[in-house]
Design an enzyme around this catalytic site. Structure first.
Site, PDB file in Angstrom:
ATOM      1  N   ASP A   1       0.822  -1.496   0.426  1.00 53.00           N
ATOM      2  CA  ASP A   1       0.151   0.020  -0.021  1.00 53.00           C
ATOM      3  C   ASP A   1       1.322   1.261   0.027  1.00 53.00           C
ATOM      4  O   ASP A   1       1.746   1.279   1.299  1.00 53.00           O
ATOM      5  CB  ASP A   1      -0.739   0.314   1.280  1.00 53.00           C
ATOM      6  CG  ASP A   1      -2.230   0.879   0.991  1.00 53.00           C
ATOM      7  OD1 ASP A   1      -1.750   1.993   0.006  1.00 53.00           O
ATOM      8  OD2 ASP A   1      -3.615   0.443   1.611  1.00 53.00           O
TER       9      ASP A   1
ATOM     10  N   HIS B   1     -11.162  -2.072   3.550  1.00 52.58           N
ATOM     11  CA  HIS B   1     -11.485  -1.754   4.841  1.00 52.58           C
ATOM     12  C   HIS B   1     -12.405  -0.027   5.815  1.00 52.58           C
ATOM     13  O   HIS B   1     -11.603  -0.457   6.304  1.00 52.58           O
ATOM     14  CB  HIS B   1      -9.851  -1.831   5.460  1.00 52.58           C
ATOM     15  CG  HIS B   1      -9.123  -0.564   4.811  1.00 52.58           C
ATOM     16  ND1 HIS B   1      -8.714  -0.787   3.329  1.00 52.58           N
ATOM     17  CD2 HIS B   1      -8.346   0.520   4.936  1.00 52.58           C
ATOM     18  CE1 HIS B   1      -8.402   0.515   2.970  1.00 52.58           C
ATOM     19  NE2 HIS B   1      -8.310   1.615   4.148  1.00 52.58           N
TER      20      HIS B   1
ATOM     21  N   ASP C   1      -2.477   4.879  -2.201  1.00 47.80           N
ATOM     22  CA  ASP C   1      -3.076   5.748  -1.021  1.00 47.80           C
ATOM     23  C   ASP C   1      -3.528   6.942  -2.724  1.00 47.80           C
ATOM     24  O   ASP C   1      -2.973   7.577  -2.064  1.00 47.80           O
ATOM     25  CB  ASP C   1      -3.069   5.718  -0.419  1.00 47.80           C
ATOM     26  CG  ASP C   1      -4.426   5.748   0.973  1.00 47.80           C
ATOM     27  OD1 ASP C   1      -5.380   5.099   1.033  1.00 47.80           O
ATOM     28  OD2 ASP C   1      -4.381   7.234   1.259  1.00 47.80           O
TER      29      ASP C   1
ATOM     30  N   GLU D   1      -6.001   3.956  -6.242  1.00 43.96           N
ATOM     31  CA  GLU D   1      -7.621   4.375  -5.097  1.00 43.96           C
ATOM     32  C   GLU D   1      -7.929   5.666  -5.671  1.00 43.96           C
ATOM     33  O   GLU D   1      -7.013   6.902  -5.155  1.00 43.96           O
ATOM     34  CB  GLU D   1      -7.092   4.911  -3.675  1.00 43.96           C
ATOM     35  CG  GLU D   1      -9.021   4.751  -2.907  1.00 43.96           C
ATOM     36  CD  GLU D   1      -8.255   5.425  -1.794  1.00 43.96           C
ATOM     37  OE1 GLU D   1      -9.508   5.126  -0.734  1.00 43.96           O
ATOM     38  OE2 GLU D   1      -7.540   6.133  -0.946  1.00 43.96           O
TER      39      GLU D   1
HETATM   40  O1  ISL Z   1     -13.947   5.505   3.393  1.00 41.21           O
HETATM   41  C1  ISL Z   1     -13.860   7.329   3.133  1.00 41.21           C
HETATM   42  C2  ISL Z   1     -15.451   7.150   2.529  1.00 41.21           C
HETATM   43  O2  ISL Z   1     -15.614   7.408   3.667  1.00 41.21           O
HETATM   44  C3  ISL Z   1     -13.084   7.257   3.250  1.00 41.21           C
HETATM   45  O3  ISL Z   1     -13.098   8.767   4.451  1.00 41.21           O
HETATM   46  C4  ISL Z   1     -11.330   7.352   3.412  1.00 41.21           C
HETATM   47  O4  ISL Z   1     -10.360   8.211   3.698  1.00 41.21           O
HETATM   48  C5  ISL Z   1     -11.119   7.439   1.848  1.00 41.21           C
HETATM   49  O5  ISL Z   1     -11.859   6.205   1.562  1.00 41.21           O
HETATM   50  C6  ISL Z   1      -9.508   7.327   1.369  1.00 41.21           C
HETATM   51  O6  ISL Z   1      -9.227   6.228   1.866  1.00 41.21           O
HETATM   52  C7  ISL Z   1      -7.980   5.799   2.031  1.00 41.21           C
HETATM   53  O7  ISL Z   1      -7.409   7.491   2.724  1.00 41.21           O
HETATM   54  C8  ISL Z   1      -7.454   7.250   3.740  1.00 41.21           C
HETATM   55  C9  ISL Z   1      -7.431   6.251   4.736  1.00 41.21           C
HETATM   56  O8  ISL Z   1      -7.681   6.053   5.872  1.00 41.21           O
HETATM   57  C10 ISL Z   1      -8.407   5.114   4.291  1.00 41.21           C
HETATM   58  O9  ISL Z   1      -8.460   3.741   5.104  1.00 41.21           O
HETATM   59  C11 ISL Z   1      -7.974   5.115   3.006  1.00 41.21           C
HETATM   60  O10 ISL Z   1      -8.125   3.489   2.429  1.00 41.21           O
HETATM   61  C12 ISL Z   1      -5.988   8.028   4.257  1.00 41.21           C
HETATM   62  O11 ISL Z   1      -4.807   7.550   3.806  1.00 41.21           O
END
Ligand code: ISL
Ligand code: CA
Length: 546
Positions: free
Chosen positions: A101, A319, A203, A245
């Protein structure tokens, strides 16, 4: 890796591990890398081609590892670099790749870069992060809000400037406009690639091109320039898989990320099928009633958009999202049937399917009763904000039990032993009490289990090119209960029919959809033909190859 076929990740089934909740080897209540190693045979039996490993880097764990303080070390609670190398080797022996990740929109505020950056206005690394002067009234430079609630700017008293954090204040955004920062990231990525990782899940990668002074956050003007530079500097010539993502990805811009001549990513995670269910104002905390026609419209649109070029990623959960069977199926009466139906529909579309840990045996949402059981900072922040605005705690918890990120983060239920076999100690987050019935042990032993169904699907992907490469044609697009499509390649047709509801139904099948051949997979009795009429049981799903 040289023995792998070209684009091995297209026929692979992916599996996401959230390490903190996967398997604890030493009784401290926190999942770890030796725990993952102990489950590699399980993953090999499932037929996993690569693992997307959520962050295992050194981190103060404000956001469970999505806040990294050392990109080239392992968090002590998860193990050591030596453990990581053993994981890589053990996975490789079983033909499984490890995908890291890559969290580079932001770091932790405890990363040495940020510590140096905040030390003074003329620190050499000041510009690794995004600093701005206060507004005229001394307040934040703009009213930009964090995704986790509250302002996206925090004042650093000592230097009198605000830094940007689109997530928690412990996750300062890196300044991608700085070429030295980008070089440092390429170096770090190459270090992992040289170690033997199979690629990266990136991410919130659609945020790196932001132009914060213009209020542009996602899909900014320099995003694709950076991704192409990344490709040139790290990925080019390596047989790896990358998945970005991208909450802002749409069918209009998806090919910019993963088009064949773009030299950027293998695929993106898009979220249109997730966000179309959210309330316009309160977002995911106030979900709309489930609408199958709208869901199909989104998924079918993506299948069409990437039909000739690019590649889809396919997922129900991760997650950050609720459990698939709780969200889209029936996690009570028809848990087994609906979980198999969901897997069938998803895994036979065109794209790479991702299984989120525990999904393969039908783990369900958490059903917490008290706010103290929630651990996720996002949930806790929004609880405070929304309760202050008059939402009742009960209403908020009801919403959180549907959509909070903690639903996916309760520990994997390995067995009916105490603490579900996850730990011998006290788990960091409560285990779902349903582990006595719902657990991996039971599922592995039962030939009719959800696990067995997922294993068959993974096997079929490797066996049948029509699943990987076939064209996609939707059927019954406006039907409120049926999800059906066919796939076509070299004179073969794969037809998938699913009842996406708990009510039996009767269908008149159009001539062109009828089929006679081999029954590939089913969650009720096997079917090898589709005639002029079909009656479907609750959540029935099957596929016929003709
Ligand atoms: O889950 C979400 C949708 O409501 C978002 O708040 C989420 O933070 C978003 O999907 C981005 O996610 C990724 O980056 C975040 C981390 O907290 C998440 O776990 C990750 O998948 C920040 O690094
Ligand atoms: Ca542990």
């Amino acid at each position: 890796m040289s023995t792998r076929p070209d684009n091995w990740w297209k026929s692979a089934t992916a599996y996401q591990i959230y390490p903190r909740s996967f398997c604890d080897s030493n009784g401290d209540g926190i999942g770890d890398i030796p725990g993952i190693i102990s489950k590699l045979d399980y993953l090999a039996e499932l037929g996993v081609g690569f693992i997307w490993l959520s962050p295992v880097y050194r981190s103060p764990m404000a956001d469970n590892g999505y806040d990294i303080s050392d990109y080239q070390d392992i968090a002590p609670e998860f193990g050591t670099l030596a453990d990581f190398d053993r994981l890589l080797a053990g996975a490789r022996e079983r033909g499984i790749g490890i995908v890291m990740d890559l969290v580079v929109n932001h770091s932790s505020d405890e990363h040495p870069w940020f510590i140096e950056s905040r030390a003074s206005r003329d620190s050499a690394k000041r510009d690794y992060y995004i600093w701005r002067d206060p507004a005229a009234d001394g307040g934040p430079p703009s009213d930009l809000q964090s995704f986790f609630g509250g302002p996206a700017w925090t004042l650093d008293e000592a230097t009198g400037q605000y830094y940007l954090h689109l997530f928690d204040r412990k996750q300062p955004d890196l300044n991608w406009e700085n070429p030295a920062l980008r070089q440092a990231i390429w170096k770090m990525m190459n270090w992992w690639l040289d170690r033997g990782v199979a690629g990266f899940r990136m991410d919130v990668i659609d945020l790196i091109g932001k132009e914060v002074d213009k209020g542009i956050v996602a899909d900014g003007p320099r995003l694709h320039e950076y991704l192409q530079e990344m490709h040139r500097e790290t990925l080019a010539g390596r047989d790896v898989v990358t998945v970005g993502e991208a909450w802002s990805a749409s069918t209009d811009n998806a090919l910019l990320y993963c088009g064949r001549d773009r030299d950027e990513l293998s695929m993106v995670f898009q979220f249109e099928h997730v966000t179309q269910q959210h309330d316009e104002k309160l977002g995911k905390w106030k979900p709309k009633p489930f609408d199958l026609v709208a869901l199909k419209r989104v998924l079918n649109k993506w299948q069409a958009a990437l039909a000739e070029d690019g590649w889809n990623s396919l997922f129900w959960g991760n997650h950050d999202l609720p459990r698939a069977v709780s969200k889209y199926g029936d996690d009570k009466v028809y848990r087994v049937e609906s979980a198999k139906m969901l897997a069938t529909v998803l895994h036979l579309m065109k794209g790479t399917p991702y299984i989120y840990q525990g999904e393969e045996f039908g783990m369900t949402n958490a059903a917490f009763s008290d706010i103290s059981q929630f651990k996720d900072l996002e949930t806790l922040n929004f609880y405070r904000l929304q309760v202050a605005e008059g939402v009742s705690p009960e209403a908020f918890i009801a919403g959180a039990n549907e959509n909070s990120r903690d639903n996916a983060r309760t520990p994997v239920q390995w067995s009916d032993a105490p603490q579900a076999g996850f730990t011998t100690g006290t788990p960091w987050i409560d285990i779902n009490p349903n582990y006595r019935e719902i657990n991996a042990d039971q599922a592995v032993r039962d030939p009719e289990s959800i696990f067995a169904h997922y294993r068959s699907l993974a096997g079929l992907r490797c066996e049948l090119p029509v699943i990987v490469n076939g064209d996609y044609r939707p059927w019954f697009e406006e039907h409120p209960q049926v999800f059906a499509y066919s796939r076509h390649l070299d004179g073969q047709t794969l037809t998938v029919v699913a009842n996406f509801s708990d009510r039996p139904l009767q269908l008149d099948v159009p001539e062109a959809m009828r089929a006679e051949g081999r029954g590939l997979i089913a969650n009720y009795d096997c079917r090898d033909h589709i005639g002029a009429t079909l009656s479907l049981q609750p959540y029935e799903a099957f596929a016929v190859l003709s």
